[in-house]
Design a protein around this motif. Sequence first.
Motif, mmCIF file in Angstrom:
data_model
loop_
_atom_site.group_PDB
_atom_site.id
_atom_site.type_symbol
_atom_site.label_atom_id
_atom_site.label_comp_id
_atom_site.label_asym_id
_atom_site.label_seq_id
_atom_site.Cartn_x
_atom_site.Cartn_y
_atom_site.Cartn_z
ATOM 1 N N CYS A 30 0.855 -1.194 0.000
ATOM 2 C CA CYS A 30 0.000 0.000 0.000
ATOM 3 C C CYS A 30 0.886 1.237 0.000
ATOM 4 C CB CYS A 30 -0.925 0.004 1.217
ATOM 5 S SG CYS A 30 -1.943 1.489 1.349
ATOM 6 N N LEU A 56 -3.016 5.296 0.627
ATOM 7 C CA LEU A 56 -4.148 4.869 1.457
ATOM 8 C C LEU A 56 -5.188 5.973 1.432
ATOM 9 C CD1 LEU A 56 -5.286 2.812 3.607
ATOM 10 C CD2 LEU A 56 -4.256 4.305 5.323
ATOM 11 N N GLY A 61 -1.263 1.843 6.468
ATOM 12 C CA GLY A 61 -0.393 1.962 5.306
ATOM 13 C C GLY A 61 1.083 2.091 5.620
ATOM 14 N N CYS A 105 4.024 6.203 2.823
ATOM 15 C CA CYS A 105 2.658 6.121 2.292
ATOM 16 C C CYS A 105 2.057 7.516 2.209
ATOM 17 C CB CYS A 105 1.808 5.242 3.214
ATOM 18 S SG CYS A 105 0.111 5.008 2.663
#
Length: 835
Positions: free
Chosen positions: A410, A413, A454, A462
Amino acid sequence: MDFDFSTISSGTNLSVIQEPAALFDALPSKQPGLGYLRQVQATVLERWSPRRDESDLVIKMNTGTGKTIVGLLILQVSLHDAAGPALYLAPTPQLAERAALEARVLGLPVVTDPRSGKFRSCEAICITSLQVMFNGKTRFGLADADSHIQVGTIVIDDAHSAITRLEELSRIVIPPADAAYEPLMQLFEGDLNNQSAPTLLDIKAGERGRFMRIPFWSWQDKAEDVLKLLHPLRSTSTLEWVWPLLKEHLALCEATLTGDGIQISPPLPPIQEFPSFVEAKRRIYMTATLANDSALITHFAADAESVATPIVPDSAADLGDRLVLVPQELVPDLSDHELRTAIASIAVTDNVVVLVPSWQRAREWSEVANATVSTSEEIAAAVTRLQAGPVGLVVIVNQYDGIDLKDDACRVLVIDGLPQAASGSERREATALRDSNTIITRQVQRFEQGMGRGVRSREDRCAVLVMDRHLVDLISRPDVPGRLSPGTRAQLELSRQVARSLEGRRDVTVDGVVDLIRKVTEGAEDFKSAARRALLDVTYETVPLIPTAVHQRAAYDAAVRGDRETAANAADAAVNAARHLMKDDRLAGWLTEKAAAYRHATDPARAQAMLAGATASNSSILRPVSGLTFKPSRPTRRQAEAAAKYLADHYTDGGRLRIRLEALIADLAWDPERTEEAEQAWSDLADHLGFSGQRPEKEVGVGSDVLWSDSDGANFVIEVKSGAEAALISKRDINQLGGSVRWAEKTLTGVKRIVPVIVHPSRIVERTGTPSAETRGVDTGMHAKLMTAIRAYATALAVDDQFRDPQAVQKQLVHLHLNGLEFTTHYGAAVKIDS
């Protein structure tokens, strides 16, 4: 030459090592990569050691800093201390499997079944999930069982998520199709009708957004009848997992009626039913995002003195790199559809995960989502795929913790809304305490939990995108940073600095925002340097406990023991703490309802008097048996002056006004799950426009959903059917409006005109309905036009903070047709009977 090294004494026996760090160094079977403890782990373990015999300890460590290893070492050392058996409780089965794997990597002996002889004889740590212990058929044994499994030391991982899970595991839900539902309804229908006949009719008609509590006096007085109804069904799937926990104390429970059924839950989780937990010598709660630990006192009966001084590392800076962006603040005219399309373009090269609170919100992503998952099995499978390589854009429904999305799993997010209160009692509380410190803190905690999905280690990064209007409104509040953990607060401030530096730049377009996000996903050096600087010198803080927590737990525990007077006095102390120490009248009113429920057992008359007095502080609580008298409110100023004063009192600047009205617009949307929020939004809208907004039906149980009044004596009697899905306005709904008009004519004084208004997707009434000629309908078209006007009102008045100037407000009210009676003629159309 063969040689057996096991024939030689290995020196120090591992079982005599009582310091966790020393134990880690001595473990002979650690797998490669575990040569030494991280500094943060060593510091925490060093600080735990002298406090090990305290009954309840909180350990706070950021995600990715090795909490699991710390917990496992504490458990193994506790076995050496003769403080076993040792139990590790993870929030979910998937996380329990992961913890067991880490234990094996360390070379520690583990089992997963609490009935294992190795666990009970202290030869191995048992690792399992929270629900294995906290249920009515627990393998550990209940308080009324002949015996139970002895546990010496317990580690609860992700304590923040365990709190919510514990509530779920203590709740009975009896759906309408269940055999007990109709008999229970017959038992309490009269009492519910006295509280609010319209709401009861709405629930019976299937409106999912409605809820109401069965009055505690009725529930307690008829507890024996409830027992007789439920006891024969105790072995059914509806009751079997919770019934053993509540059967002895049904009278103490709170029962709430919703469209999903009758929900029965205790005031607090019945932790006393689990002797394996209660009698443990050591209980350790590990958390990354629980900023305030008071819920550990209310939900786990933890010792307040120990909880007040958590164990923390020297630094809170060991977080991954995050940038939090609100794209629609950077590009105000950016539509949700355009933003979703832009986010989907990022998912071509990087995994994007979207957290949404409901399937209705998930459907808005359906055109760009590569997968949408909701069950624990689906989520676990999706996470595995994301960790393995490129997937694209994955939408996860109503799951904000217990998900590990590290590194490339990820890179972006999206948090598109916070989890909605699931149970009837939670929805009542959220409504009753809206905008209170209690609810704001809870929402901020859930937001931080979601953000943590994340970034799972110091080396991770992230971009976090915030979409939902309510969430934008929440994080823009000036008091929110103080409710966040220090590391997250520092990262949010970095994000605000970025937003301020971009303000007014012409290149801030949706493409520019995508370019900014890609700097995060690609790990640009300037971003990483700024992210590291933001976290310099960040340390953990000790947050004072909420002063009501100890009294709330003391009240419930005393009631369980049968000491009703002590319970009532402790509940009164919680009310006083809310009112005098916290200065929170709404919370004091809410807690008064709970205090009155305890008081009813010893002094019913006083309990009713308490309720009558508390409704002035909180109109969302139960009304006393004698009922209440509606007190109409009317502005004392002309409309523009009243609006300007309200706006100046509630907003520090134009930016906050725009954000808040966007959230209000979101609440005014057509949504069968959020009818309560829609009614409140219609009431709040009145105040923003210089009318007086009230909710008579909610306040006193009769009258319209919403009532608008102005200083000239005009009144709009409004029935809000924002959850209606029928093509026509039903006879029931239009007749309800007629009844509300008659109530207004009888109740209101000094009235010059009453205008009936119905908010419904249609303005066509079915043939059997009889609307008055004056009735105005706010249908889908009119509603859209009104939302456009509200947005224009906020945009214009936000410029140079003109909302403080009555003349500027008057200009906008007139220009946008929001003034006086013109409001209903411009944004409401005459209703018609279906031909």
